[in-house]
Scaffold this motif. Sequence first.
Motif, short mmCIF file in Angstrom:
data_model
loop_
_atom_site.label_atom_id
_atom_site.label_comp_id
_atom_site.label_asym_id
_atom_site.label_seq_id
_atom_site.Cartn_x
_atom_site.Cartn_y
_atom_site.Cartn_z
N ALA A 119 0.83 -1.21 0.00
CA ALA A 119 0.00 0.00 0.00
C ALA A 119 0.86 1.26 0.00
CB ALA A 119 -0.93 -0.01 1.21
N ALA A 120 1.91 1.26 0.83
CA ALA A 120 2.78 2.43 0.92
C ALA A 120 3.53 2.66 -0.39
CB ALA A 120 3.77 2.24 2.06
N ARG A 121 4.02 1.59 -0.99
CA ARG A 121 4.78 1.73 -2.24
C ARG A 121 3.92 2.24 -3.39
NH1 ARG A 121 8.56 -3.61 -2.98
NH2 ARG A 121 8.27 -4.39 -0.87
N LEU A 122 2.65 1.84 -3.39
CA LEU A 122 1.78 2.21 -4.50
C LEU A 122 0.88 3.40 -4.17
CD1 LEU A 122 0.85 -1.35 -5.81
CD2 LEU A 122 2.63 0.20 -6.62
N GLY A 123 1.07 3.97 -2.98
CA GLY A 123 0.39 5.21 -2.64
C GLY A 123 -1.10 5.10 -2.42
N VAL A 124 -1.54 3.97 -1.84
CA VAL A 124 -2.97 3.79 -1.54
C VAL A 124 -3.12 3.35 -0.09
CG1 VAL A 124 -3.56 3.22 -3.93
CG2 VAL A 124 -2.97 1.38 -2.32
N SER A 125 -4.35 3.36 0.40
CA SER A 125 -4.61 2.92 1.76
C SER A 125 -4.54 1.40 1.84
CB SER A 125 -5.99 3.39 2.21
OG SER A 125 -7.00 2.70 1.49
N THR A 126 -4.36 0.89 3.06
CA THR A 126 -4.34 -0.57 3.23
C THR A 126 -5.70 -1.17 2.90
OG1 THR A 126 -4.80 -0.28 5.59
CG2 THR A 126 -2.50 -0.56 4.95
N VAL A 127 -6.78 -0.42 3.13
CA VAL A 127 -8.11 -0.91 2.79
C VAL A 127 -8.23 -1.12 1.28
CG1 VAL A 127 -10.58 -0.36 2.75
CG2 VAL A 127 -9.22 0.13 4.79
N THR A 128 -7.77 -0.13 0.51
CA THR A 128 -7.80 -0.25 -0.95
C THR A 128 -6.92 -1.40 -1.42
OG1 THR A 128 -8.25 2.09 -1.26
CG2 THR A 128 -7.26 0.93 -3.12
N MET A 129 -5.75 -1.53 -0.81
CA MET A 129 -4.84 -2.60 -1.20
C MET A 129 -5.44 -3.97 -0.91
SD MET A 129 -2.18 -3.67 -2.64
CE MET A 129 -1.60 -2.02 -3.05
N ARG A 130 -6.11 -4.11 0.23
CA ARG A 130 -6.74 -5.39 0.55
C ARG A 130 -7.82 -5.74 -0.47
NH1 ARG A 130 -6.62 -3.34 6.06
NH2 ARG A 130 -4.92 -4.35 7.21
N LYS A 131 -8.58 -4.73 -0.90
CA LYS A 131 -9.61 -4.96 -1.92
C LYS A 131 -8.98 -5.42 -3.23
CE LYS A 131 -13.10 -1.74 -0.14
NZ LYS A 131 -13.85 -0.48 -0.41
#
Length: 253
Positions: free
Chosen positions: A24-36
């Motif tokens: 999530a940090a590397r791609l600049g999104v929230s962990t919620v978005t990354m989990r989805k």
Amino acid sequence: MGKRDAAILDILNVERKVEVRSLAARLGVSTVTMRKDLDALAAQGIVEREHGFALLGNPDNVKGRLARHYEKKLAIARSAAQLVHDGDTVLIENGSCCALLALTLAETRRNITMVTNSTFIANYLPKSSKANIVLLGGIYQASSQVTVGAMVKACVKDFFVPLMFIGADGWISGKSFTNADHLRAEAVRDMARQAEQVIVLTESEKFFVRGVVPLHVEDKISVVVTDDGIPQKAHSQLKGSGAKIVFAQGEAS
């Protein structure tokens, strides 16, 4: 597949297992978005989830290989699907490109029947799929999730179809596409005898790998669907043998 999904797979193909928070940090999104994003990829069988982590499957089986060059393989599968029509019955061998072909056919063709020795493909299609799957019996080879042996040969004799789709693990210049396993190669030959034509689905990188077990189905190969990285020598040899080369994102050659 979006750019972020492709970026996730690029990272996982290098590192194999990555913490969700790090992705999530590397791609600049929230962990919620990354989990989805990861849940969606996992639902497609491309990645696996482990508490707090995303990882790729075993690279020696089909699920583990799906994530490698996924978009390229999907383009190859979609190009190959253009050869199949509603109501057709086809033979499909195991492999990541073939699995994506089976999924594409299940999603886009009506009253399609796929005869296969791949337990992975049989289980890969969504439960909502209306495609007809005929799974050939035989000795179950757990490492590659296929059936092999004399029973495959006996079962497939009940069919004769216009097209069979196969993958390849490598290529011997001037001779044959290859497989890494003797029993799987034998199953391919037995199945190919029951088809008028064989269509090969493979990424161009396989032409740089010298395989171990020749498939010996050259007399049946009518089309090779690949990407535009195929070496000129292989391109010329295949055309010289009468095979048509189709580039997944380009014109037929």
